[in-house]
Design a protein around this motif. Structure first.
Motif, mmCIF file in Angstrom:
data_model
loop_
_atom_site.group_PDB
_atom_site.id
_atom_site.type_symbol
_atom_site.label_atom_id
_atom_site.label_comp_id
_atom_site.label_asym_id
_atom_site.label_seq_id
_atom_site.Cartn_x
_atom_site.Cartn_y
_atom_site.Cartn_z
ATOM 1 N N ARG A 81 -10.966 -12.136 2.453
ATOM 2 C CA ARG A 81 -9.551 -12.133 2.076
ATOM 3 C C ARG A 81 -9.351 -12.545 0.619
ATOM 4 N NH1 ARG A 81 -8.548 -11.073 7.390
ATOM 5 N NH2 ARG A 81 -8.318 -9.031 6.474
ATOM 6 N N ASP A 92 0.828 -1.212 0.000
ATOM 7 C CA ASP A 92 0.000 0.000 0.000
ATOM 8 C C ASP A 92 0.865 1.266 0.000
ATOM 9 O OD1 ASP A 92 0.848 0.536 2.585
ATOM 10 O OD2 ASP A 92 -1.080 0.082 3.529
ATOM 11 N N THR A 122 -0.124 -5.706 1.906
ATOM 12 C CA THR A 122 -1.542 -5.909 2.219
ATOM 13 C C THR A 122 -2.080 -7.212 1.630
ATOM 14 O OG1 THR A 122 -2.126 -4.626 0.275
ATOM 15 C CG2 THR A 122 -2.089 -3.453 2.378
ATOM 16 N N ARG A 161 3.207 -0.917 3.313
ATOM 17 C CA ARG A 161 2.799 -2.140 4.022
ATOM 18 C C ARG A 161 2.327 -3.204 3.033
ATOM 19 N NH1 ARG A 161 -0.067 1.426 8.248
ATOM 20 N NH2 ARG A 161 -1.597 1.594 6.593
ATOM 21 N N ARG A 221 -3.463 -11.114 7.945
ATOM 22 C CA ARG A 221 -4.283 -10.105 7.277
ATOM 23 C C ARG A 221 -4.107 -10.079 5.754
ATOM 24 N NH1 ARG A 221 -6.101 -6.075 10.663
ATOM 25 N NH2 ARG A 221 -5.757 -4.493 9.078
ATOM 26 N N ALA A 277 -1.842 1.740 -4.285
ATOM 27 C CA ALA A 277 -1.099 0.494 -4.047
ATOM 28 C C ALA A 277 -0.276 0.111 -5.279
ATOM 29 C CB ALA A 277 -2.068 -0.630 -3.697
#
Ligand code: C2E
Ligand code: MG
Ligand code: MG
Ligand code: MG
Length: 290
Positions: A146, A49, A55, A53, A112, A255
């Motif tokens: 997800r 992102d 993701t 991070r 996550r 992203a």
């Protein structure tokens, strides 16, 4: 006249063409045999992102041929589509990605992560496609939120009402949707607002020369602005340099995915990438207006 026929006849027996037909036939036989075997695997490419991070990842199919080695998807997906092998293969990809999701959900550092799965037109067009996705989720026990499905604009030559209905049914369970290779297809902007999408993916062909080619820069900026005004996420694919990332970040991109962050990785390599702190630890991203 006979001269023209002669030329045609010569062209018909062009040895290069014959080789490619034999080559194709050989690949087709191997592809049909490979499905029940264990020659396919998934690699996972990190998606990062605007804060650097990790993701999620995109699942990318790999064919490890016993003699040819790794055959790239561009060389077998179109053929797999044509001969219908894409249907069992696509189902296997969905099941494997869902099982991977569940495995990653069990560990704090990967809990996550989302997985984006490419879905071909032929696969999506099956009447029981929605049931197949729900079955892959249910049998694995993975969290539907997800899972993201990547569709392409070529889907939109089909019945748009049917496309929207299938997407809506899966979205109701929490599954997300991205429009892949955006900008390379034929879809009209009118379709875009009808589809319950979550994300646009800027095609790699616009990212490659984004710093050198004013038209590519304009197209990338326009896709980002379009996505943002439609309240969609936007991810750039094929980001290979920091300069490309910075340009896209200034344009408001959310992203990134590309070799600058990581190549597609085998599951164990991806887990190592996460443990090392991935990309974020190596180079903090610049801040972007949200
Ligand atoms: P795609 O969905 O647009 O996937 C992105 C492609 O760009 C991948 O190629 C990836 O390895 C490559 N890529 C990522 N970052 C970079 C970069 O920085 N530079 C360059 N030069 N390339 C980058 P890959 O893995 O060869 O896959 C090619 C295509 O095959 C995919 O394009 C997708 O359309 C198709 N494909 C892959 N896996 C599946 C699958 O499971 N099912 C279906 N139906 N299609 C798949
Ligand atoms: Mg894709
Ligand atoms: Mg793509
Ligand atoms: Mg692409």
């Amino acid at each position: 006249k006979s001269k023209a026929v002669g030329r045609n006849a010569l062209r018909f027996f062009d040895p290069a063409m014959e080789v490619s037909m034999l080559e194709r036939a050989a690949l087709e036989t191997d592809l049909r045999d490979a499905v029940p075997g264990r020659q396919f695997l998934l690699h996972y490419q990190p998606q990062v992102d605007q804060h650097g991070r990790l993701t999620g990842v995109e699942a990318l199919l790999r064919w490890r041929h016993p003699l040819r080695g790794m055959v790239p998807p561009a060389e077998f997906i179109p053929l797999a589509e044509e001969i219908g092998v894409i249907l069992p293969l696509g189902r296997w990809v969905l099941q494997t990605a869902c099982r991977q999701l569940l495995a990653w959900e069990g560990r704090p550092e990967t809990r996550r992560l989302s997985i984006a799965v490419n879905v071909s037109v032929r696969q999506f067009s099956q009447h029981d496609f929605v049931a197949q996705v729900l079955e892959a989720l249910a049998s694995s026990g993975a969290d539907p939120r997800r899972l993201k499905l990547e569709l392409t604009e070529s889907l939109l030559v089909a019945d748009v009402g049917d496309v929207v209905a299938k997407m809506a049914a899966l979205k109701a369970r929490g599954v997300g949707f991205a429009l892949d290779d955006f900008g390379t297809g034929y879809s009209s902007l009118a379709y875009l607002k009808r589809l319950p999408l979550d994300q646009l993916k800027i095609d790699r062909s616009f990212v490659r020369d984004v710093l050198k080619d004013q038209s590519d820069a304009s197209i990338a900026q326009t896709i980002i602005a379009l996505a943002r005004s439609l309240k969609l996420d936007v991810i750039a694919e094929g980001v290979e340099t920091r300069e490309q990332r910075d340009f896209l970040a200034r344009a408001g991109c959310h992203a990134y995915q590309g070799y600058f962050f990581s190549r597609p990785l085998a599951p164990a390599e991806l887990e190592r990438y996460v443990r090392r702190g991935g990309y974020a630890a190596a180079a903090p991203a610049l801040s972007v207006p949200s």
